[in-house]
Motif scaffolding. Sequence first.
Motif, PDB file in Angstrom:
ATOM      1  N   ARG A 132       0.830  -1.210   0.000  1.00  0.00           N
ATOM      2  CA  ARG A 132       0.000   0.000   0.000  1.00  0.00           C
ATOM      3  C   ARG A 132       0.862   1.256   0.000  1.00  0.00           C
ATOM      4  O   ARG A 132       0.512   2.262  -0.633  1.00  0.00           O
ATOM      5  N   ALA A 133       2.019   1.195   0.661  1.00  0.00           N
ATOM      6  CA  ALA A 133       2.928   2.348   0.674  1.00  0.00           C
ATOM      7  C   ALA A 133       3.482   2.616  -0.716  1.00  0.00           C
ATOM      8  O   ALA A 133       3.633   3.772  -1.127  1.00  0.00           O
ATOM      9  N   PHE A 134       3.779   1.546  -1.452  1.00  0.00           N
ATOM     10  CA  PHE A 134       4.271   1.720  -2.825  1.00  0.00           C
ATOM     11  C   PHE A 134       3.179   2.327  -3.697  1.00  0.00           C
ATOM     12  O   PHE A 134       3.432   3.238  -4.495  1.00  0.00           O
ATOM     13  N   PRO A 172      -4.061   7.585 -13.349  1.00  0.00           N
ATOM     14  CA  PRO A 172      -4.763   6.516 -12.635  1.00  0.00           C
ATOM     15  C   PRO A 172      -4.382   5.120 -13.119  1.00  0.00           C
ATOM     16  O   PRO A 172      -4.475   4.158 -12.356  1.00  0.00           O
ATOM     17  N   LEU A 173      -3.975   4.985 -14.378  1.00  0.00           N
ATOM     18  CA  LEU A 173      -3.552   3.688 -14.907  1.00  0.00           C
ATOM     19  C   LEU A 173      -2.034   3.663 -14.921  1.00  0.00           C
ATOM     20  O   LEU A 173      -1.395   4.314 -15.749  1.00  0.00           O
ATOM     21  N   ARG A 232      -5.981   2.997  -1.665  1.00  0.00           N
ATOM     22  CA  ARG A 232      -6.408   1.640  -1.956  1.00  0.00           C
ATOM     23  C   ARG A 232      -5.171   0.771  -2.168  1.00  0.00           C
ATOM     24  O   ARG A 232      -4.125   1.275  -2.598  1.00  0.00           O
ATOM     25  N   PRO A 233      -5.258  -0.531  -1.906  1.00  0.00           N
ATOM     26  CA  PRO A 233      -4.099  -1.403  -2.119  1.00  0.00           C
ATOM     27  C   PRO A 233      -3.817  -1.660  -3.594  1.00  0.00           C
ATOM     28  O   PRO A 233      -2.751  -2.147  -3.941  1.00  0.00           O
ATOM     29  N   ASN A 234      -4.768  -1.328  -4.466  1.00  0.00           N
ATOM     30  CA  ASN A 234      -4.579  -1.553  -5.901  1.00  0.00           C
ATOM     31  C   ASN A 234      -3.449  -0.697  -6.438  1.00  0.00           C
ATOM     32  O   ASN A 234      -3.288   0.462  -6.050  1.00  0.00           O
ATOM     33  N   VAL A 283      -7.457   6.536  -4.288  1.00  0.00           N
ATOM     34  CA  VAL A 283      -7.660   6.609  -2.844  1.00  0.00           C
ATOM     35  C   VAL A 283      -9.025   6.044  -2.485  1.00  0.00           C
ATOM     36  O   VAL A 283      -9.925   5.964  -3.323  1.00  0.00           O
ATOM     37  N   GLU A 284      -9.178   5.636  -1.223  1.00  0.00           N
ATOM     38  CA  GLU A 284     -10.450   5.091  -0.764  1.00  0.00           C
ATOM     39  C   GLU A 284     -11.476   6.185  -0.512  1.00  0.00           C
ATOM     40  O   GLU A 284     -12.681   5.971  -0.693  1.00  0.00           O
TER      41      GLU A 284
END
Length: 406
Positions: free
Chosen positions: A13-15, A292-293, A391-393, A399-400
């Motif tokens: 998630r930090a990455f 975003p991608l 988000r972990p994605n 972001v959540e």
Amino acid sequence: MTLPSAVFTPHSRAFAADPYPAYEDLRAAGRAHYYEPTRQWLIPHYDDVNALLRDRRLGRTYLHRFTHEEFGRTPPPADLEPFTVLNNNGLLDLETPAHSRIRRLVAKAFTPRTVEELAPTVERLAAELITSLHADGGGDLHARVAEPLPVAVIAEMLGIPAGDRDQLRPWSAAMTGMYELNPGEGAARAAVAASEEFSGYLRELIAARRTDPGEDLISALIAVQDDGDVLSEQEMVSTCVLLLNAGHEATVNTTTLGWLALFRHPDQLRVLQDVPDRLRDGVEEMLRYDTPLQLFERWVLDDIEVGGTVIPRGSEVALLFGSANRDPARFAEPDRFDVTRPAFDNRHVSFGAGIHYCLGAPLARLELSASFGTFLRHAPGMKLLSEPRWRPNYVIRGVEELLVGW
């Protein structure tokens, strides 16, 4: 070269929150890096990414030339079939000649005029959502504006009844989970279920439009033909799903990431407030600065060479859009967020390039301009209330929530 796994950690998630220092290291270390955990070649430089997006020795699929066995790959499991059929018939995962044929037909229905005629609807929907958020004194911009706006616009364009639209976002979220690196069994089950439900829904809607056509894109896709050639039902279903998934994911995350960049660079926010004509440049800079991608995958159909490294047929390359968009060889001061960077020279790769350049890019730009423009005109003074949780994605990054207030 084989990349040490500590450099590139996409499941962290930090990455995901800040991959850009790692990208700088990747660019400095070379032009192609083999990443064992996903068995992909990472390509971090702008010129290479841009060239490989257009290189016909690579493809989003290999099935137009090889069987799975000939290509050294294992066929997808049978229980994934609802998702794979839906995905494999969409423009994003087709190659010529099928891609050229379907894109030609779709382009006859999804025209620049279609997008232009949506402008008043986009402006109205954006104003309604933003006015409501402002009247409440703030809230989660992600859930209140960024997510519902593109879903509502695409639903309006497709002619999906208002009472059915709440299903679209969950279906899309479940399916796009499969685009992440090494998705697990839970993601696969969710994607299959969403694919079955959404496909079934669209088939019923297409059947209804065949007998009672309207002024919507589904009706136009049914009617379009080229020398007698028409879209099959599956091709129409896959096209509609792609328009939702690809079309709204980019807009949702660019909206929240763009606002996050503006909050962190208040001088750039003031530029857009003081000079509204800069918004076109600003939108392109948001797309470049924090796309975003982050990653786009392609198969190597014939041996290629990148920076002296031979990447053999059967390999998969991961084109790092986020890294390419911060490459100092292409962009002056790439880590500087600058909404005055001229749009005509801001040749980011956030919408791809070549035959898979995003068909919905004009619509995404329209939605982003309407959203940011409405905020700037009618709800000035918005502030970030707390740092967001990411988000972990990683592949489709965002972001959540984004809590804002006045």
